[in-house]
Scaffold this active site. Structure first.
Site, PDB file in Angstrom:
ATOM      1  N   HIS A 193      39.432  26.400  46.977  1.00 20.81           N
ATOM      2  CA  HIS A 193      40.192  27.355  47.785  1.00 20.81           C
ATOM      3  C   HIS A 193      40.449  26.848  49.197  1.00 20.81           C
ATOM      4  CE1 HIS A 193      39.533  30.046  44.395  1.00 20.81           C
ATOM      5  NE2 HIS A 193      40.699  30.524  44.791  1.00 20.81           N
TER       6      HIS A 193
ATOM      7  N   ARG B   2      46.465  36.857  48.635  1.00 20.86           N
ATOM      8  CA  ARG B   2      45.026  36.770  48.374  1.00 20.86           C
ATOM      9  C   ARG B   2      44.296  37.673  49.377  1.00 20.86           C
ATOM     10  NH1 ARG B   2      46.469  31.113  47.070  1.00 20.86           N
ATOM     11  NH2 ARG B   2      45.558  30.617  45.036  1.00 20.86           N
TER      12      ARG B   2
ATOM     13  N   ARG C 138      46.804  41.029  45.373  1.00 20.02           N
ATOM     14  CA  ARG C 138      45.759  40.841  44.359  1.00 20.02           C
ATOM     15  C   ARG C 138      44.496  41.509  44.856  1.00 20.02           C
ATOM     16  NH1 ARG C 138      43.807  34.892  42.840  1.00 20.02           N
ATOM     17  NH2 ARG C 138      42.932  34.924  44.932  1.00 20.02           N
TER      18      ARG C 138
ATOM     19  N   GLU D  45      44.121  33.988  33.580  1.00 20.57           N
ATOM     20  CA  GLU D  45      43.539  32.755  34.116  1.00 20.57           C
ATOM     21  C   GLU D  45      42.252  32.346  33.398  1.00 20.57           C
ATOM     22  OE1 GLU D  45      42.829  33.240  38.349  1.00 20.57           O
ATOM     23  OE2 GLU D  45      42.179  35.295  38.116  1.00 20.57           O
TER      24      GLU D  45
ATOM     25  N   ASN E 287      45.300  27.667  38.180  1.00 24.52           N
ATOM     26  CA  ASN E 287      44.171  26.925  38.779  1.00 24.52           C
ATOM     27  C   ASN E 287      42.904  27.188  37.973  1.00 24.52           C
ATOM     28  OD1 ASN E 287      46.055  26.485  40.737  1.00 24.52           O
ATOM     29  ND2 ASN E 287      45.226  28.001  42.148  1.00 24.52           N
ATOM     30  N   ASP E 288      42.654  28.467  37.743  1.00 18.56           N
ATOM     31  CA  ASP E 288      41.460  28.789  36.961  1.00 18.56           C
ATOM     32  C   ASP E 288      41.683  28.509  35.483  1.00 18.56           C
ATOM     33  OD1 ASP E 288      39.343  29.586  38.653  1.00 18.56           O
ATOM     34  OD2 ASP E 288      40.559  31.295  39.260  1.00 18.56           O
TER      35      ASP E 288
ATOM     36  N   ARG F  57      36.935  23.079  39.166  1.00 16.96           N
ATOM     37  CA  ARG F  57      38.069  22.819  40.067  1.00 16.96           C
ATOM     38  C   ARG F  57      37.635  22.358  41.445  1.00 16.96           C
ATOM     39  NH1 ARG F  57      40.584  28.850  41.019  1.00 16.96           N
ATOM     40  NH2 ARG F  57      41.435  28.025  42.950  1.00 16.96           N
TER      41      ARG F  57
ATOM     42  N   CYS G  63      51.437  31.723  39.262  1.00 18.54           N
ATOM     43  CA  CYS G  63      51.064  31.738  40.682  1.00 18.54           C
ATOM     44  C   CYS G  63      49.972  30.728  41.013  1.00 18.54           C
ATOM     45  CB  CYS G  63      50.634  33.134  41.120  1.00 18.54           C
ATOM     46  SG  CYS G  63      49.129  33.684  40.334  1.00 18.54           S
TER      47      CYS G  63
HETATM   48  C1  PEP Z   1      44.609  30.697  40.030  1.00 19.04           C
HETATM   49  O1  PEP Z   1      43.462  30.705  39.592  1.00 19.04           O
HETATM   50  O2  PEP Z   1      45.525  30.001  39.564  1.00 19.04           O
HETATM   51  C2  PEP Z   1      44.945  31.524  41.190  1.00 19.04           C
HETATM   52  C3  PEP Z   1      46.184  31.627  41.619  1.00 19.04           C
HETATM   53  O3  PEP Z   1      43.920  32.143  41.829  1.00 19.04           O
HETATM   54  P1  PEP Z   1      42.887  31.415  42.804  1.00 19.04           P
HETATM   55  O4  PEP Z   1      43.379  30.011  43.013  1.00 19.04           O
HETATM   56  O5  PEP Z   1      42.836  32.177  44.058  1.00 19.04           O
HETATM   57  O6  PEP Z   1      41.626  31.455  42.027  1.00 19.04           O
HETATM   58 MG    MG Z   2      42.084  32.309  40.146  1.00 17.44          MG
END
Ligand code: PEP
Ligand code: MG
Length: 755
Positions: free
Chosen positions: A363, A470, A506, A604, A627-628, A638, A675
């Protein structure tokens, strides 16, 4: 063996420079293995040669005087094969070459091991003896283990070599960098500022002191305070402990008042270091000395010394906040730069971010992209204690950092910076054009944000809304949970700024690598733990306050959308919907005139991909958090730079999962957005276009590039590329294929350095 290894690696880690490090290695290995000759060769990747840097036992005129080609000699063989060679008589081996000036005729047995880091052979460590006899298995095992442990220190020391040293060895300056992972694109050049942790002795950097006398006085005061604390403690313990136990405090006091500690530290301060750096140096030196002692009682005193060091630092640092020293243009460095720290620093325009830990999807990296600050993550070999105040370059494209770069390297980066400015300028022209393919397919482009400072630029960027706000970011920049009124004000500002465009809030997504200073979550395995909706459903008071604030902020505007993170179970959606309903009813009773917002779910986690049909029928939209999703599909943390190469959203399995979600959205007539960071990756955008996603949400800085990609392809071509990609076996081939397509479309400048 373990103890010997630990001692030697500790000594090596504290080396002042490459020379010092090589001396420590050679001396250590010689005494442990009783070898008559110990030599270290380092790789010169540019010349494809191995340079003999140091030897104890052979005749080396000067470092660099002996160079072997990679395909030459036993040393070359070890580097090529990346495995050890152990011979009773080196001379009988067909690869042996005789280097006359080394005078090695009398040495027969030969053991060489490669020094490898991140699959790269940095050099070769060789030991030789006169006797004709192979080295035994334990000796081989020892040398292999040592080489593996020292590779990081060698890489770091090489990166710190001055340009002159480098030239004297005839080595090109651009070799000297430390490798990490690209965190946020761009090039950051500036003075390094180490954000140390006052509680960790090793993390305290050396720093130039302003006034020697003031600094000595500061140190002496800290010693006096600690003495008093110890005496008080001793007094209190006298009533509770038997004499032999509370006598421990006498030992502490003796060490604290010792000449070595007091005078040693004052001497370091007189040499120009600040008190904290001086304490670190002296205390670590003392710890090493104690650890090397044969007597077990004395060895244990190392821990007491560490405790004294820690306490002195706590006193010296009592009122200091490392973040306060950050100024415009600072390139901040730290053991683990966190999203929380960046959220707190957001109003300051940083020069760059360098973190020893973390990866491209941490993050902190995501926030760095939102802030438009170049970042390099996971620079595992960076020694923070020696980097503070140095001139550094953070290359966020290739994930490299340069410390005190040569003028040649600086010029090269100045040129790249100019190119970057030129490209951004060209892309500005697309601002008011729609994101539409050559054959007329429209994709909405949204931004991901969370920083108030980012709202202005996001509105200006031509974004059609916020695809991911976020909400945890404003929570991070505070020292308590923001109340309903405060949240309402924050959300109102965001909703108004974008009105009438949609804003997707979110709900609080903490846990994993995002913690709130006032609500810490300590877990063994945080990414598989209490995260996202799991936390807020366990705390309905937090969830309800947030939903009430969001709905009140939306009064009279109507552009709010609410999105639920980390859903793994259909029941979570149902419970969350019930709570949203409850908040709505309560506000209605309180006579607030509200509109019911669209509610969506983030996909996710693999389980929600498989249950997407049950989920999609309950909500208004879906958004894929790639991402997740990538982390959980590929079982790649990650946040871990060691496995960063395995983390790629173009993996065929991830693509299949995203497709499945897009298809479900189409089937049930619900819009699907992406996203995660995949939306800002030019290569991935082509495939997402082929899948027919409705919208993409990314950081503001990536938006112009993505628009350029969309406007350069036809939907038909994107679909063809998608079909081809789905028939491939791995992310690498898919990325190669897409990079080629980007080049053919005239977008070669967008190809990611890592890709
Ligand atoms: C994701 O997981 O792709 C996402 C957009 O949320 P974050 O990166 O904040 O976990
Ligand atoms: Mg996420």
């Amino acid at each position: 063996m373990l103890e010997t290894l630990q001692r030697l690696t500790q000594e090596a880690n504290a080396a002042q420079d490459l020379d010092d490090l090589l001396q420590i290695i050679v001396r250590g290995v010689q005494s442990i293995l009783s070898a008559e000759v110990v030599s270290v060769y380092l790789s010169d990747f540019e010349q494809e040669q191995l340079i003999m840097m140091i030897t104890n036992g052979l005749d080396l005129r000067m470092p660099g005087a002996v160079r072997l080609n990679m395909n030459e000699g036993l040393v070359g063989l070890i580097a090529r094969r990346a495995e050890p060679v152990n011979l009773a008589d080196a001379r009988n081996h067909k690869e042996f070459v005789h280097v006359a000036e080394l005078n090695e005729d009398e040495y027969h047995s030969f053991l060489g091991v490669p020094i490898i880091q991140q699959r790269k052979v940095l050099g070769v460590l060789v030991v030789q003896r006169k006797r004709v006899c192979r080295f035994d298995e334990d000796q081989v095992a020892f040398l292999v283990t040592l080489a593996a442990q020292l590779a990081g220190s060698i890489a770091h020391a090489e990166a710190l070599m001055s340009a002159t040293e480098s030239q004297s060895l005839n080595r090109p300056a651009h070799e000297r960098y430390l490798l990490g992972v690209p965190g946020s694109q761009g090039i950051g050049i500036g003075k390094a500022l180490v954000l140390y942790s006052p509680m960790r002795l090793q993390s305290i950097p050396d720093r130039q002191c302003k006034d020697v006398e003031d600094e000595v006085a500061r140190f002496k005061t800290a010693v006096t305070i600690l003495q008093k604390e110890m005496l008080n403690l001793k007094e209190r313990m006298r009533q509770l402990l038997p004499q032999e136990d509370y006598a421990l405090f006498d030992a502490y006091l003796l060490m604290l008042n010792s000449e070595t500690l007091i005078q040693g530290t004052i001497k370091e301060i007189h040499a120009g270091n600040w008190a904290e750096g001086a304490v670190r140096r002296v205390v670590l030196r003392q710890i090493r000395r104690f650890e090397e002692m044969g007597d077990s009682y004395l060895r244990e005193r190392a821990e007491d010394m560490r405790e004294i060091g820690r306490r002195l630092l706590m006193i010296l640092q009592e009122k200091a906040d490392p973040l306060e020293q950050v100024t415009e243009g600072s390139v901040i460095m730290g053991e683990e730069i966190s999203a929380t720290q960046l959220a707190q620093l957001a109003p300051i325009k940083l020069g760059g971010i360098i973190s020893v830990r973390g990866s491209q999807s941490s993050h902190a990296a995501i926030l760095a992209r939102a802030m438009g600050v170049p970042a390099v993550m996971g620079v595992a070999d960076l020694d923070l204690s020696r980097a503070d105040g140095c001139m550094v370059i953070a290359d966020g494209y290739q994930g490299r950092i340069y410390i005190e770069p040569s003028s040649v390297v600086q010029q090269e980066y100045d040129r790249l910076l100019d190119e970057q400015v030129e490209l951004n300028h060209e892309l500005d022209a697309l601002r008011d054009l729609s994101a539409e393919t050559v054959d007329g397919a429209r994709v909405s482009l949204y931004v991901n944000t969370g920083l108030l400072a980012d709202i202005g630029p996001s509105v200006e960027s031509g974004a059609e809304g916020i695809g991911l706000y976020r909400t945890e970011v404003p929570f991070m920049a505070r020292d308590h949970f923001p109340g309903e009124e405060e949240q309402t004000r924050i959300y109102r500002h965001v909703l108004e700024s974008f009105h009438p465009r949609p804003v997707t809030l979110r709900t609080l997504d903490i846990g994993g690598d995002k913690s709130l200073p006032y609500f810490p979550i300590h877990e063994e395995n945080p990414f598989l733990g209490w995260r996202g909706i799991r936390v807020t459903l366990d705390h309905p008071e937090i969830f309800l306050t947030q939903i009430r604030a969001a709905m009140r902020a939306n009064a009279g505007l109507g552009n709010l959308r609410v999105m639920l993170p980390m859903v793994t179970d259909v029941e979570e959606v149902q419970v969350a919907l019930n709570l949203i309903d409850q908040a709505f009813e309560e506000l209605d009773e309180e006579d607030e005139h509200l509109t019911w917002p669209d509610v969506g779910v983030m996909i996710e986690v693999p389980s929600s991909v498989y249950q997407v049909e049950q989920i999609v029928t309950r909500v208004d939209f879906l958004s894929v958090g790639t991402n997740d999703l990538t982390q959980y599909m590929l079982a790649v943390d990650r946040n871990n730079s060691r496995v960063a190469k395995l983390y790629d959203s173009l993996h065929p399995a991830v693509l299949q999962a995203v497709m499945q979600v897009v298809n479900a959205g189409r089937l049930y007539n619900r819009p699907v957005s992406i996203c995660g960071e995949m939306s800002g990756d030019p290569a991935a955008v082509v495939l997402l276009l082929g899948m027919g996603v409705d919208s993409l949400s990314m950081s503001t800085t990536q938006l112009p590039q993505v628009k350029w990609v969309i406007r350069s392809f036809t939907r038909r071509h994107a679909k063809e590329l998608l079909t081809r990609a789905l028939s491939m076996e791995n992310a690498r081939s898919i990325r190669d294929e897409l990079n080629q397509a980007l080049i053919e479309a005239g977008l070669g400048r967008l190809i990611r350095a890592g890709g």
